[in-house]
Design a protein around this motif. Structure first.
Motif, mmCIF file in Angstrom:
data_model
loop_
_atom_site.group_PDB
_atom_site.id
_atom_site.type_symbol
_atom_site.label_atom_id
_atom_site.label_comp_id
_atom_site.label_asym_id
_atom_site.label_seq_id
_atom_site.Cartn_x
_atom_site.Cartn_y
_atom_site.Cartn_z
ATOM 1 N N LYS A 7 0.924 -1.127 -0.005
ATOM 2 C CA LYS A 7 0.028 0.177 0.032
ATOM 3 C C LYS A 7 0.875 1.308 -0.072
ATOM 4 O O LYS A 7 1.901 1.272 0.643
ATOM 5 C CB LYS A 7 -0.783 -0.006 1.517
ATOM 6 C CG LYS A 7 -1.985 -1.053 1.241
ATOM 7 C CD LYS A 7 -2.583 -0.861 2.656
ATOM 8 C CE LYS A 7 -3.528 -2.054 2.868
ATOM 9 N NZ LYS A 7 -3.693 -2.529 4.363
ATOM 10 N N GLN A 31 2.880 -2.137 -7.389
ATOM 11 C CA GLN A 31 1.646 -2.143 -7.647
ATOM 12 C C GLN A 31 0.880 -1.409 -6.836
ATOM 13 O O GLN A 31 1.599 -0.481 -6.065
ATOM 14 C CB GLN A 31 1.213 -3.728 -7.277
ATOM 15 C CG GLN A 31 1.210 -4.097 -5.697
ATOM 16 C CD GLN A 31 0.897 -5.530 -5.463
ATOM 17 O OE1 GLN A 31 -0.261 -5.832 -5.125
ATOM 18 N NE2 GLN A 31 1.951 -6.484 -5.293
ATOM 19 N N ASN A 32 -0.512 -1.176 -7.099
ATOM 20 C CA ASN A 32 -1.467 -0.243 -6.296
ATOM 21 C C ASN A 32 -0.885 1.241 -6.430
ATOM 22 O O ASN A 32 -1.209 1.894 -5.693
ATOM 23 C CB ASN A 32 -1.365 -0.726 -4.829
ATOM 24 C CG ASN A 32 -1.791 -2.101 -4.697
ATOM 25 O OD1 ASN A 32 -2.678 -2.895 -5.614
ATOM 26 N ND2 ASN A 32 -1.366 -2.759 -3.564
ATOM 27 N N ASN A 85 -2.355 -3.915 -10.784
ATOM 28 C CA ASN A 85 -3.116 -2.719 -10.001
ATOM 29 C C ASN A 85 -2.203 -1.534 -10.318
ATOM 30 O O ASN A 85 -2.051 -0.818 -9.361
ATOM 31 C CB ASN A 85 -3.386 -2.932 -8.432
ATOM 32 C CG ASN A 85 -4.324 -4.170 -8.550
ATOM 33 O OD1 ASN A 85 -5.191 -4.501 -9.244
ATOM 34 N ND2 ASN A 85 -4.070 -4.767 -7.440
#
Ligand code: FEO
Length: 382
Positions: free
Chosen positions: A237, A323-324, A352
């Motif tokens: 995250k 990612q993300n 993502n």
């Protein structure tokens, strides 16, 4: 240094290594932590890099104060911790080694012996009583090597966390924990987020008052701060809302576009960090790419591909499961710009990622259309 009345620090500081693990600059050195647990039986937690073996054995001898160790617990076999095993076993010929079966295989490979007549093999939730306290071993495969175990001391409520919660930097220099712990984490452990998540779940069942890692300071207060950062990092995250711009520039034109974009973003109140990949620490750039929720990559077309520093940087991101996040692209080329396509293709297996709609193509130097595009990109990234 006392961690508790019966757990003592016996590690060493390294101010001679230029590149830790052959690639990471360590301007404030490195610490190789080792601990002595004094109970009816005496246990030593890990050794240190062989170059510091004499200093470590000396620290240990002083802390032992005439006792002899019964056990050497080996949580991790990377040579920054395993380098002094042989010398320890020679010096303390009655001691046994407590470790995972995979670690003993590695000992044979490193040292030509796995100390077969002095082994105590432990696995998931194995225990070892030292007298007043019981140590429980928890496997932590691929955090960041396969043989890793961590150890919980139920008496003092200490988690000996191996490389987990470690950082760059020696212990005789004070510095912010998160910056160098994040650079360490994403450089060394970042690929193995899923394995760290599994370990965090196992650790969440324990009452932990102190974390004793193999690098960096012993953590005693506000443990939720450190555990929360590890949870964010290992689940990929973003930690901070903002834009990290990584660029390479040959004659300054791509750099100019980056500077204008950074200025516009700052005017709009966006937190911005910028790195010239050819001149600044790559591991710091990798850390920042994972820290922020948006990334801008700006580079030149080069040999039909992209400039080598950018190529290397993207490789470092994708192999760590980047990612993300949102990624935007600025390309430059004097006759056939292809950098954006090449950069996008490098993320083809990434999960993502959202690519920004505004793409900027510079044909050698910035023109009026480019300036409008930079304004559009800034607005899109706000
Ligand atoms: Fe600190 Fe993975 O060794």
């Amino acid at each position: 240094m006392e961690i508790s009345k019966t757990v003592l620090y016996v590690g060493v500081n390294d101010h001679i290594t230029d590149l830790f693990e052959g690639q990471y600059v360590v301007p404030n050195g490195m610490a190789y932590n080792s601990y002595l647990i004094l109970d009816q039986k005496t246990a030593v937690m890990d050794t240190v890099d062989i170059r510091f073996c004499d200093e470590w054995l000396n620290n240990l001898e002083k802390a032992l104060d005439g006792k002899t160790p019964d056990y050497l617990i080996v949580q991790h076999m990377e040579p920054d911790h395993s380098g002094s095993i042989v010398k320890f076993m020679e010096k303390y010929s009655d001691a046994q080694i407590v470790s995972s079966i995979k670690a003993f295989t590695m000992m044979k490979n490193y040292f030509g012996t796995d100390f077969s007549d002095r082994q105590v093999v432990v696995g998931e939730n194995s225990t070892l009583s030292l007298g007043e306290r019981v140590l429980t071993f928890i496997t932590a495969p691929m955090v960041h090597w396969p043989e890793v175990i961590v150890t919980y001391d139920s008496l003092d409520k200490i988690l000996f966390s191996a490389d987990g919660f470690g950082k760059f930097g020696a212990l005789d220099i004070e510095e912010d924990w998160a910056c160098e712990a994040r650079r360490y984490y994403f450089g060394i452990v970042g690929k193995y987020g899923a394995n760290v998540q599994i370990l965090l779940k196992k650790a969440s069942n324990l009452d932990i008052q102190t974390i004793c890692p193999l690098h960096g300071p012993i953590l005693t207060e506000n443990l939720s701060y450190y555990i929360n950062l590890y949870d964010i990092w290992s689940s990929y995250k973003p930690e901070v809302k903002g834009v990290f711009i990584a660029y390479t520039s040959v004659y300054g034109n791509t750099k100019k576009a980056v500077e204008i974009l950074a200025e516009k973003l700052k005017e709009k109140g966006v937190k911005v960090s910028v790195s010239d990949l050819a001149r600044e620490d790559l591991a710091e750039a990798v850390e920042d790419a994972f820290k922020y929720d948006k990334l801008v990559l700006a580079t030149t077309t080069y040999n039909g591909g992209i400039f080598p520093y950018m190529n290397d940087f993207i490789h470092h991101l994708t192999e760590r499961n980047y990612q993300n996040r949102t990624v935007a692209f600025i390309e430059n080329g004097s006759w056939m710009p292809t950098a954006t396509k090449v950069m996008k293709d490098k993320f083809s297996a990434s999960k993502n990622l959202n690519f920004a709609n505004t793409e900027i193509k510079i044909l050698s130097s910035l023109n009026d259309k480019n300036l409008e595009e930079i304004e559009s990109l800034a607005n899109e990234l706000v």
